[in-house]
Design an enzyme around this catalytic site. Structure first.
Site, PDB file in Angstrom:
ATOM      1  N   ARG A 137      -0.456   8.644   1.548  1.00 47.92           N
ATOM      2  CA  ARG A 137      -1.827   9.081   1.279  1.00 47.92           C
ATOM      3  C   ARG A 137      -2.011  10.574   1.150  1.00 47.92           C
ATOM      4  O   ARG A 137      -2.793  11.055   0.334  1.00 47.92           O
ATOM      5  CB  ARG A 137      -2.690   8.627   2.448  1.00 47.92           C
ATOM      6  CG  ARG A 137      -3.495   7.472   2.066  1.00 47.92           C
ATOM      7  CD  ARG A 137      -4.269   6.944   3.204  1.00 47.92           C
ATOM      8  NE  ARG A 137      -4.226   5.505   3.005  1.00 47.92           N
ATOM      9  CZ  ARG A 137      -4.683   4.637   3.845  1.00 47.92           C
ATOM     10  NH1 ARG A 137      -5.215   5.036   4.971  1.00 47.92           N
ATOM     11  NH2 ARG A 137      -4.620   3.369   3.581  1.00 47.92           N
ATOM     12  N   HIS A 186     -11.099   9.959   6.495  1.00 45.87           N
ATOM     13  CA  HIS A 186     -10.885   8.525   6.719  1.00 45.87           C
ATOM     14  C   HIS A 186     -10.355   8.220   8.122  1.00 45.87           C
ATOM     15  O   HIS A 186     -10.792   7.262   8.753  1.00 45.87           O
ATOM     16  CB  HIS A 186      -9.889   8.028   5.675  1.00 45.87           C
ATOM     17  CG  HIS A 186      -9.575   6.563   5.754  1.00 45.87           C
ATOM     18  ND1 HIS A 186     -10.545   5.595   5.632  1.00 45.87           N
ATOM     19  CD2 HIS A 186      -8.397   5.903   5.921  1.00 45.87           C
ATOM     20  CE1 HIS A 186      -9.980   4.396   5.728  1.00 45.87           C
ATOM     21  NE2 HIS A 186      -8.683   4.557   5.917  1.00 45.87           N
ATOM     22  N   ARG A 231      -0.755   9.020   8.909  1.00 47.39           N
ATOM     23  CA  ARG A 231      -0.591   7.597   9.208  1.00 47.39           C
ATOM     24  C   ARG A 231      -0.181   6.806   7.969  1.00 47.39           C
ATOM     25  O   ARG A 231      -0.737   6.984   6.879  1.00 47.39           O
ATOM     26  CB  ARG A 231      -1.910   7.028   9.733  1.00 47.39           C
ATOM     27  CG  ARG A 231      -1.880   5.536   9.972  1.00 47.39           C
ATOM     28  CD  ARG A 231      -3.219   5.059  10.480  1.00 47.39           C
ATOM     29  NE  ARG A 231      -4.261   5.262   9.507  1.00 47.39           N
ATOM     30  CZ  ARG A 231      -4.821   4.287   8.778  1.00 47.39           C
ATOM     31  NH1 ARG A 231      -4.437   3.035   8.935  1.00 47.39           N
ATOM     32  NH2 ARG A 231      -5.779   4.575   7.932  1.00 47.39           N
ATOM     33  N   GLU A 233       0.855  -1.187   0.000  1.00 46.11           N
ATOM     34  CA  GLU A 233       0.000   0.000   0.000  1.00 46.11           C
ATOM     35  C   GLU A 233       0.887   1.232   0.000  1.00 46.11           C
ATOM     36  O   GLU A 233       2.112   1.131   0.128  1.00 46.11           O
ATOM     37  CB  GLU A 233      -0.938  -0.001   1.211  1.00 46.11           C
ATOM     38  CG  GLU A 233      -2.005  -1.080   1.139  1.00 46.11           C
ATOM     39  CD  GLU A 233      -2.991  -1.012   2.287  1.00 46.11           C
ATOM     40  OE1 GLU A 233      -4.187  -0.914   2.024  1.00 46.11           O
ATOM     41  OE2 GLU A 233      -2.566  -1.067   3.463  1.00 46.11           O
ATOM     42  N   HIS A 254      -8.639   9.702   2.750  1.00 46.55           N
ATOM     43  CA  HIS A 254      -8.259   8.585   1.882  1.00 46.55           C
ATOM     44  C   HIS A 254      -8.473   9.017   0.440  1.00 46.55           C
ATOM     45  O   HIS A 254      -9.517   9.591   0.103  1.00 46.55           O
ATOM     46  CB  HIS A 254      -9.105   7.349   2.207  1.00 46.55           C
ATOM     47  CG  HIS A 254      -8.536   6.083   1.647  1.00 46.55           C
ATOM     48  ND1 HIS A 254      -8.499   5.824   0.293  1.00 46.55           N
ATOM     49  CD2 HIS A 254      -7.973   5.005   2.246  1.00 46.55           C
ATOM     50  CE1 HIS A 254      -7.937   4.632   0.102  1.00 46.55           C
ATOM     51  NE2 HIS A 254      -7.610   4.124   1.266  1.00 46.55           N
TER      52      HIS A 254
HETATM   53  P1  FAD Z   1     -13.558   1.084  16.187  1.00 48.91           P
HETATM   54  O1  FAD Z   1     -13.289  -0.193  15.533  1.00 48.91           O
HETATM   55  O2  FAD Z   1     -14.128   2.172  15.345  1.00 48.91           O
HETATM   56  O3  FAD Z   1     -14.549   0.824  17.387  1.00 48.91           O
HETATM   57  C1  FAD Z   1     -15.118   1.894  18.100  1.00 48.91           C
HETATM   58  C2  FAD Z   1     -16.105   1.361  19.117  1.00 48.91           C
HETATM   59  O4  FAD Z   1     -16.429   2.386  20.050  1.00 48.91           O
HETATM   60  C3  FAD Z   1     -17.423   0.904  18.528  1.00 48.91           C
HETATM   61  O5  FAD Z   1     -17.813  -0.285  19.183  1.00 48.91           O
HETATM   62  C4  FAD Z   1     -18.385   2.035  18.890  1.00 48.91           C
HETATM   63  O6  FAD Z   1     -19.732   1.619  18.973  1.00 48.91           O
HETATM   64  C5  FAD Z   1     -17.829   2.424  20.243  1.00 48.91           C
HETATM   65  N1  FAD Z   1     -18.172   3.756  20.747  1.00 48.91           N
HETATM   66  C6  FAD Z   1     -17.928   4.957  20.183  1.00 48.91           C
HETATM   67  N2  FAD Z   1     -18.375   5.947  20.996  1.00 48.91           N
HETATM   68  C7  FAD Z   1     -18.895   5.342  22.100  1.00 48.91           C
HETATM   69  C8  FAD Z   1     -19.530   5.807  23.289  1.00 48.91           C
HETATM   70  N3  FAD Z   1     -19.733   7.125  23.537  1.00 48.91           N
HETATM   71  N4  FAD Z   1     -19.966   4.891  24.201  1.00 48.91           N
HETATM   72  C9  FAD Z   1     -19.796   3.560  23.989  1.00 48.91           C
HETATM   73  N5  FAD Z   1     -19.211   3.075  22.872  1.00 48.91           N
HETATM   74  C10 FAD Z   1     -18.761   3.958  21.950  1.00 48.91           C
HETATM   75  N6  FAD Z   1      -6.748   0.347   9.204  1.00 48.91           N
HETATM   76  C11 FAD Z   1      -5.807  -0.565   8.910  1.00 48.91           C
HETATM   77  O7  FAD Z   1      -4.846  -0.713   9.649  1.00 48.91           O
HETATM   78  N7  FAD Z   1      -5.934  -1.341   7.795  1.00 48.91           N
HETATM   79  C12 FAD Z   1      -6.977  -1.222   6.930  1.00 48.91           C
HETATM   80  O8  FAD Z   1      -7.064  -1.945   5.956  1.00 48.91           O
HETATM   81  C13 FAD Z   1      -7.967  -0.257   7.213  1.00 48.91           C
HETATM   82  N8  FAD Z   1      -9.012  -0.087   6.376  1.00 48.91           N
HETATM   83  C14 FAD Z   1     -10.014   0.769   6.755  1.00 48.91           C
HETATM   84  C15 FAD Z   1     -11.153   0.854   5.958  1.00 48.91           C
HETATM   85  C16 FAD Z   1     -12.219   1.635   6.365  1.00 48.91           C
HETATM   86  C17 FAD Z   1     -13.453   1.721   5.498  1.00 48.91           C
HETATM   87  C18 FAD Z   1     -12.127   2.375   7.572  1.00 48.91           C
HETATM   88  C19 FAD Z   1     -13.281   3.221   8.037  1.00 48.91           C
HETATM   89  C20 FAD Z   1     -11.000   2.320   8.345  1.00 48.91           C
HETATM   90  C21 FAD Z   1      -9.932   1.522   7.948  1.00 48.91           C
HETATM   91  N9  FAD Z   1      -8.775   1.408   8.720  1.00 48.91           N
HETATM   92  C22 FAD Z   1      -7.823   0.506   8.399  1.00 48.91           C
HETATM   93  C23 FAD Z   1      -8.694   2.102  10.007  1.00 48.91           C
HETATM   94  C24 FAD Z   1      -9.048   1.111  11.124  1.00 48.91           C
HETATM   95  O9  FAD Z   1     -10.065   0.262  10.684  1.00 48.91           O
HETATM   96  C25 FAD Z   1      -9.526   1.834  12.370  1.00 48.91           C
HETATM   97  O10 FAD Z   1      -8.664   2.882  12.702  1.00 48.91           O
HETATM   98  C26 FAD Z   1      -9.579   0.853  13.543  1.00 48.91           C
HETATM   99  O11 FAD Z   1     -10.343  -0.268  13.212  1.00 48.91           O
HETATM  100  C27 FAD Z   1     -10.164   1.544  14.753  1.00 48.91           C
HETATM  101  O12 FAD Z   1     -10.347   0.581  15.758  1.00 48.91           O
HETATM  102  P2  FAD Z   1     -10.826   1.056  17.184  1.00 48.91           P
HETATM  103  O13 FAD Z   1     -10.926  -0.163  18.011  1.00 48.91           O
HETATM  104  O14 FAD Z   1      -9.984   2.169  17.635  1.00 48.91           O
HETATM  105  O15 FAD Z   1     -12.284   1.690  16.916  1.00 48.91           O
HETATM  106  C1  SIN Z   2      -7.197   0.754   2.538  1.00 53.30           C
HETATM  107  O1  SIN Z   2      -7.451  -0.440   2.416  1.00 53.30           O
HETATM  108  O2  SIN Z   2      -6.879   1.492   1.602  1.00 53.30           O
HETATM  109  C2  SIN Z   2      -7.280   1.357   3.892  1.00 53.30           C
HETATM  110  C3  SIN Z   2      -6.092   0.976   4.655  1.00 53.30           C
HETATM  111  C4  SIN Z   2      -5.925   1.860   5.848  1.00 53.30           C
HETATM  112  O3  SIN Z   2      -6.701   2.776   6.085  1.00 53.30           O
HETATM  113  O4  SIN Z   2      -4.941   1.633   6.565  1.00 53.30           O
END
Ligand code: FAD
Ligand code: SIN
Length: 540
Positions: free
Chosen positions: A281, A340, A375, A123, A233
């Site tokens: 990015r 993103h 990032r 990537e 993104h």
């Molecule tokens: P999340 O997985 O977003 O979880 C947040 C949680 O907090 C949820 O359960 C939500 O309900 C809860 N929450 C929020 N506010 C409250 C509240 N007030 N009270 C109680 N619960 C609450 N990263 C990579 O490394 N590789 C990838 O390929 C990649 N692809 C991506 C593709 C997309 C479409 C997106 C959107 C992101 C991508 N990312 C990728 C980024 C990565 O997915 C996220 O940064 C990561 O999953 C965040 O994880 P997290 O546990 O911090 O939060």
């Molecule tokens: C992607 O698959 O392009 C997203 C990867 C990322 O946000 O790290």
């Protein structure tokens, strides 16, 4: 609503309350429970309402052959525009292989190549193929499945509205669910609430990504840093007037050979960066924005027609394209940048500790120093796994601390209408900003007023399944408002261009500004820049 109405309908006790059920929250909860802590996980949405669920490209982790931690560190530092904390980068990168091994021990299955070894893609910003993936482009769904299958109970549809603190630090949290308002008494709380994509009219993020964690931390007295670095993104599927959560076209598609072209068929990134379409990015998003401005277009295209076995390799993206009437094997895919990822967040040390005793943060909501000003692709799931584990273990230090979160009425806080906020941020704080636009936006945010009238929010929460939607939406609007104000302040004082923060009125990086922008709330609840300084590894 009066304080009396905040008499709680339910009450729980825990050693650690984990706020969020994505990669960071579930990993932390497992780590703490393994050490015997009583853990309660609260999640505003349902089991799949996480950014984790939607992750496509994969997890960046040092490959066993032809790669090294030094190389992954160097790529991360280069993408981060001089603002990464090198110690944090090395520490998290080096912990990656063990973190992924723990995930596979739990049952996560990654795609294999023809040689039977885990297959790796490339990537933007990576010097080698080191991104492991699952289900082709459904890596996040597999991570979420494996962690959920580990069986930690989660109270879904339960939104945390306040972290309660006392002289000894965290006392617990106030939350709301279909059971009504509730209180959890706990000496430790972990913010794992994900990102703030809903600051913008269109984003890859789920509906619940409303900046709750940044706001809860600010209101509890913690510091945040680097909020101005919002990662856009480069390739979100373009559809006319598309708003809300938009389908992502993974960078891995370019990693497998797709090319970015404009409406004349010319390359968008030729001559912009030595890595061309696989530049970091921020570089690619800026190049697209510039080309759209030059040609007066509202999107560019991804030409993936030559990608071998597209539908098999990218089943999720194929489905999104087909839903929009596009066949990536024959058609160009119209794409546009969209919000993103939040590169900054709640300042933590390398064990997830914030400056408030008992308050921890991990995952996208946290600012560990890994990402700096931009990032590196697929470093986020990696960080969630590594820092989730560490924060869960660190919470053991709070065992035996007192915890009584009762008796706290929740104050209402200023909230701007969500549609006005999103429109303002989209117009003035997107890929390219300038001082005048940021000042205008800050002025609009300052018109936010305390709103105590009952209403169904105009951006009624889709992330609040179970909890009263109007109350959750009002809380989210307040969280978005305070976070937008802090972000705009940080963006205004950063009078340079660096990483994802591009100022057309200050187009170059300034060497003396290579430090984080740390923001806290003052006694009136207004964001203030403490100092432009590198956030400390161990926050005070
Ligand atoms: P999340 O997985 O977003 O979880 C947040 C949680 O907090 C949820 O359960 C939500 O309900 C809860 N929450 C929020 N506010 C409250 C509240 N007030 N009270 C109680 N619960 C609450 N990263 C990579 O490394 N590789 C990838 O390929 C990649 N692809 C991506 C593709 C997309 C479409 C997106 C959107 C992101 C991508 N990312 C990728 C980024 C990565 O997915 C996220 O940064 C990561 O999953 C965040 O994880 P997290 O546990 O911090 O939060
Ligand atoms: C992607 O698959 O392009 C997203 C990867 C990322 O946000 O790290």
């Amino acid at each position: 609503m009066t304080g009396a109405q905040w008499g709680h309908a339910w009450e729980e006790h825990a050693d650690l309350v984990v706020i969020g059920g994505g990669v960071a929250g579930l990993t932390a909860a497992r780590a703490a429970a393994r050490r015997g802590l009583r853990v309660l996980i609260l999640s505003k949405g349902g089991p799949s309402d996480t950014a984790t669920q939607y992750a496509q490209g994969g997890i960046a982790v040092v490959a066993p052959h032809g790669d090294s931690a030094d190389s992954h560190v160097a790529d991360t530092l280069a993408a981060g525009g001089g603002l990464c904390d090198p110690d944090a980068v090395r520490s998290i990168v080096e912990a990656g292989p063990d973190a992924v091994a723990a995930l596979t021990d739990l049952g996560a299955v990654f795609d294999l190549g023809r040689d039977g070894q885990i297959s790796r893609t490339r990537e933007g910003g990576h010097s080698t193929r080191r991104i492991i993936h699952a289900g082709g482009d459904a890596t996040g769904a597999e991570v979420q499945r494996a962690l959920s299958a580990a069986g930690m109970p989660v109270l879904f549809g339960t939104a945390v509205l306040e972290v309660v603190t006392g002289p000894a630090g965290v006392q617990g949290v106030i939350a709301v669910s279909e059971r009504g308002a509730g209180v959890v008494h706990a000496p430790a709380a972990l913010l794992a609430t994900g990102g703030f994509g809903q600051l913008y009219a269109s984003s890859t993020n789920p509906a619940g990504a409303t900046a709750d964690g940044v706001a809860l931390a600010l209101w509890a007295g913690a510091a945040v840093a680097d909020l101005e670095f919002v990662q856009f993104h480069p390739t979100i599927l373009y559809t006319p007037n598309g708003v809300g959560r938009r389908p992502l076209i993974s960078e891995a598609v370019r990693g497998e050979g797709a090319r970015l072209v404009d409406s004349r068929g010319d390359s968008v990134t030729a001559g912009v960066h030595p890595r061309g379409d696989l530049a970091p990015r921020d570089v690619v998003s800026r190049a697209i924005a510039a080309r759209m401005r030059l040609l007066g277009d509202d999107h560019v295209y991804l030409d993936a027609r030559e990608v071998d076995g597209f539908t098999r390799r990218f089943p999720t993206i194929t489905m999104s394209c087909r839903a929009a009437g596009i066949d990536p094997r024959r058609d160009l895919i119209p794409v546009v940048p969209a919000a993103h990822y939040q590169c900054g967040g709640v300042v933590t040390d390398l064990h997830g500790r914030t400056g408030v005793p008992g308050l921890y943060a991990a995952g996208e909501v946290a600012r560990t120093g890994l990402h700096g000003a931009n990032r590196l692709a697929s470093n986020s799931l990696l960080e969630g796994l590594v820092m989730g584990e560490r924060a869960g273990l660190a919470a053991m230090e709070r065992l035996g601390e007192p915890a009584n979160a009762a008796g706290r009425p929740r104050p209402f806080r200023p909230a701007l209408s969500r549609s006005l906020l999103q429109q303002t941020m989209t117009e003035h704080a997107s890929v390219v900003r300038d001082g005048a636009g940021l000042a205008l936006a800050a002025g609009i945010l300052d018109t936010a007023r305390y709103d105590e009238s009952p209403r169904v929010g105009d951006g009624a929460s889709a992330g609040g399944a179970g909890a009263p939607a109007d109350l959750v939406a009002r809380f989210e609007d307040a969280a978005l408002t305070v976070t937008a104000r802090a972000l705009l302040l940080a963006a205004r004082v950063r009078t340079e261009s660096r990483g994802c923060h591009t100022r057309s009125d200050h187009p170059h990086a300034v060497a003396s500004a290579a430090q984080g922008t740390v923001v806290r709330l003052d006694a009136t609840g207004a964001p203030r820049v403490l100092a432009q300084q590198a956030p400390l590894a161990a926050p005070s």
